[in-house]
Design an enzyme around this catalytic site. Structure first.
Site, short mmCIF file in Angstrom:
data_model
loop_
_atom_site.label_atom_id
_atom_site.label_comp_id
_atom_site.label_asym_id
_atom_site.label_seq_id
_atom_site.Cartn_x
_atom_site.Cartn_y
_atom_site.Cartn_z
N ASP A 1 40.38 36.16 50.70
CA ASP A 1 40.53 36.68 52.06
C ASP A 1 40.47 38.20 52.07
O ASP A 1 39.96 38.80 53.03
CB ASP A 1 41.83 36.18 52.67
CG ASP A 1 43.05 36.46 51.79
OD1 ASP A 1 42.88 36.96 50.66
OD2 ASP A 1 44.18 36.17 52.22
N HIS B 1 37.79 31.03 48.89
CA HIS B 1 38.12 29.79 48.19
C HIS B 1 38.77 28.80 49.14
O HIS B 1 39.29 29.16 50.21
CB HIS B 1 39.06 30.08 47.01
CG HIS B 1 40.33 30.76 47.42
ND1 HIS B 1 41.38 30.12 48.03
CD2 HIS B 1 40.72 32.06 47.31
CE1 HIS B 1 42.36 30.95 48.27
NE2 HIS B 1 41.98 32.16 47.86
#
Length: 702
Positions: A600, A318
């Site tokens: 992540d 994102h």
């Protein structure tokens, strides 16, 4: 008596940002000293001291055998010193002349000008007398000295003794000037002559050299004229330089290596940031922020012409978000999460994106995605909310992929259908909104009826295969390693203690709040770090914590405890990807574009599992792409390329790092990736008995 001719001084400088070589003229006969304030000598940087021996500076690296110009007598604006009359043949009004805006061309004074004196002559430096060991210094423009005057036919910019030259044709100007250079013997002889003159040698040559050596001064423009010339040069830009070519034709000095010409001013894939030679926490933090910029490094879609792109699989993190944690007893950073078109960072599609998202309430999403907002819209960001920076980052990603995959490779037709896309995201608003932003920049026609996102409850995208005890044990060992490394870092502990003192909380509570998450938000958005009555958290605190993060990543690669977790954590999503690739290669109807909008903690295990140990931790809006190609000459052969943030890392992977040594193809066979996921990932875990994911996750005696 030396022969007249042009000779290069060998010294270089820059004019208007262009590197040029000084050009000197070697007079025939006895030399004479050039008076200040005349012709090219009146321009800063054109003094005679750069020419060895009997050489006088008369301009830059020009083309005297081609370029013709009128005799210069100062120009309309008094640009070159000398007399106050207007120049003939338009040379004073053009941009390349002393009266215009551009660079001045060289001047060879005509014999009839020899008796003129400058309107405002400057003070002359003292000249050595004949008794001092040399000949009497000749007066500038001394018409009584026949040896000091050039031939009468040298009234224009050309070689002395030749007829005046005509203005060059456009074709000749486009062809470019030849280099003018003196031989080594000529330059060496000139240097020896200069040395004899400086030592007080007899004769006119030595006297002239001594005159230039004593009190020589580089002439300068008056301040008001220098400022006017600088402003004119900035306004004129490239057009002034192009106009100056008609009179001067500057030749840039090549600064390229390996024979590559420096005349091409187009940079191939410019890198906006030069990596520092040593580890720099601020540089790493800037890379992590991924601030949107115009320049973007990209190698997606590069392949030989006989390869056809048949499918693309994109994994993204994102975009920029508001922090997930707040530093205790401090004010939250005031960041506006509404999307405003005229606020930086800006994207041309931002306003249209907001308009389309406001109409998407009837979109077909799996639960619970249908209850999430489709774009950020809070004046003060909520925890973990996507910011305008994050939206722009993925609009840029989508636009970049569209230019490559749709416009160049025609991966999707204009009338694309829902069956050609596979879209999956976690249940967070920031991942859904990031995926929508990328799709809006990517698709040729964003149609809500064709957009269907699937919900993935796990950040590892493991679907129904998430239970893996061995993977969890690897994770516990990795967390233990991180804890021991933190205990050994005394500077980090002192930093946490100082920060805890500033915010007036126990050190343990501050550490548990993960302050680097909030500090990165301050850093990326250029917001001051928080302050209290006890002091302020500052950049030194930030550097220490960020440096520890970098050291932690380095030790993680060395200890390889994280690798076991990554292999088991990334296997489900990699297995799903290769299965889709195999079906596409077999010709079965399958999605040609797959998008996984994740975190992540999703991309990091995949990178490690692929063997990309040197890859940086996933930044905001990071992208990892798998491309599937078909060889048109051998349709049964398929190959893959893997790219991370636009960089081709195919031959850095553990399953294809040696393939390029014995193959000319710039990609890896699909069979290598399939064999790695189906077999080699389990072999890398050190278990010869485990041949599938279930056995590896439930291995006894680990």
């Amino acid at each position: 008596m030396s022969q007249p001719g042009w000779i290069s001084s060998g010294s270089t400088t820059r004019l208007a940002g262009v590197p040029v070589t000084r050009l000197c003229f070697q007079r025939g006969g006895a030399p004479r000293r050039r008076g200040p304030g005349r012709g090219a000598g009146a321009r800063p940087g054109l003094g005679g001291r750069d020419c060895p021996g009997r050489l006088q500076v008369y301009g830059w690296h020009t083309r005297p055998d081609v370029v013709g110009a009128g005799r210069e007598t100062g120009g309309r604006r008094g640009g070159g010193g000398g007399g106050g009359g207007r120049s003939r043949e338009g040379s004073g009004a053009r941009s390349g002349s002393p009266g215009g805006r551009g660079l001045r061309h060289a001047r060879i004074p005509a014999a009839e000008d020899a008796g003129r004196r400058p309107a405002r002559a400057r003070a002359q430096p003292p000249r050595p007398s004949a008794a001092a060991g040399g000949a009497r210094c000749p007066r500038a423009r001394d018409a009584r000295d026949p040896a000091s005057a050039p031939p009468r036919s040298a009234g224009r910019l050309g070689l002395p003794g030749q007829r005046p030259l005509r203005k060059p044709s456009r074709a000749l100007l486009r062809a470019g000037p030849p280099r003018i250079a003196a031989s080594g013997a000529e330059l060496e002889g000139a240097r020896r002559g200069a040395g004899r003159g400086a030592r007080g040698g007899a004769g006119p040559a030595g006297g002239a050299a001594a005159c230039r050596a004593v009190g020589a001064r580089r002439p300068r423009l008056p301040p008001h004229r220098a400022e006017r010339a600088a402003g004119a040069q900035r306004r004129s830009g490239a057009r002034s330089r192009a106009g100056a070519m008609e009179e001067v034709h500057l030749t840039p000095v090549s600064t390229a290596k390996n024979g590559v010409s420096s005349k091409s001013r187009k940079r191939i894939m410019p890198d906006p940031v030069t990596e520092p030679p040593v580890m720099d926490p601020i540089y790493e933090a800037l890379l992590y922020c991924n601030i949107p910029s115009v320049a973007e490094r990209s190698m997606e879609g590069h392949a030989p012409h006989h390869f056809k792109l048949i499918s693309v699989h994109v994994f993204i993190r994102h975009g920029d978000r508001y922090p997930l944690y707040v530093i205790p007893k401090t004010k939250r950073p005031e960041i506006d999460c509404t999307l405003v078109a005229n606020r930086k960072p800006y994207h041309p599609k931002l306003e249209a994106f907001v308009s389309h998202m406001s109409k998407g309430s009837g979109a077909s999403f799996e639960s619970p995605l249908h209850s999430l907002p489709l774009y950020p819209n809070h004046p003060l960001c909520e925890m973990g909310e996507l910011t305008q920076t994050g939206v722009v980052q993925h609009l840029q990603n989508g636009q970049l992929l569209r230019d490559i995959y749709l416009k160049k490779h025609k991966l999707l037709p204009n009338d694309w259908s829902t069956d050609q896309l596979y879209l999956e995201t976690t249940g967070k608003s920031r991942t859904l909104q990031s995926g929508l932003a990328l799709l809006y920049g990517f698709l040729p026609d964003f149609d809500w009826k064709k957009i269907h996102f699937r919900h993935q409850p796990s950040a590892l995208f493991c679907s129904g295969n998430c239970y893996c005890p061995v993977r969890n044990q690897y994770l516990e060992k990795e967390q233990r390693r991180q804890y021991l490394l933190r205990l050994k870092n005394s500077q980090l502990e002192r930093t946490y203690e100082d920060m805890a003192r500033i915010v007036d909380v126990p050190t343990k509570q501050l550490r548990a709040a993960n302050p680097i998450d909030s500090m990165l938000c301050h850093f990326c958005h250029n917001v001051s770090f928080p302050c209290t009555r006890n002091g302020c958290i500052d950049m030194e605190h930030f550097k220490v914590i960020k440096t520890h993060q970098i050291e932690d990543e380095r030790e993680r690669r060395e200890k390889k405890l994280y690798l076991g977790y990554a292999l088991l954590g990334a296997h489900p999503i990699l297995n799903q990807t290769i299965s889709r690739m195999q079906r596409t290669a077999e010709g079965r109807k399958e999605e040609v574009f797959a998008l996984y909008s994740a975190h992540d903690v999703t991309l990091s295990p995949v990178l490690s599992a692929l063997g990309l140990m040197e890859a940086r931790f996933p930044r905001f809006a990071a992208r990892l792409i798998f491309e599937l190609w078909q060889d048109r000459e051998k349709p049964s052969e398929h190959s893959v390329r893997i790219l991370y943030n636009g960089v081709d890392v195919t031959f850095h992977t553990s399953f294809c790092q040696d393939h390029h040594k014995h193959s000319s193809k710039p990609m890896c066979p699909l069979e290598n990736l399939v064999r790695f996921v189906k077999r080699d990932m389990f072999v890398a875990l050190g278990s010869s008995s485990s041949t599938n994911y279930y056995d590896a996750c439930h291995r006894e005696g680990f």
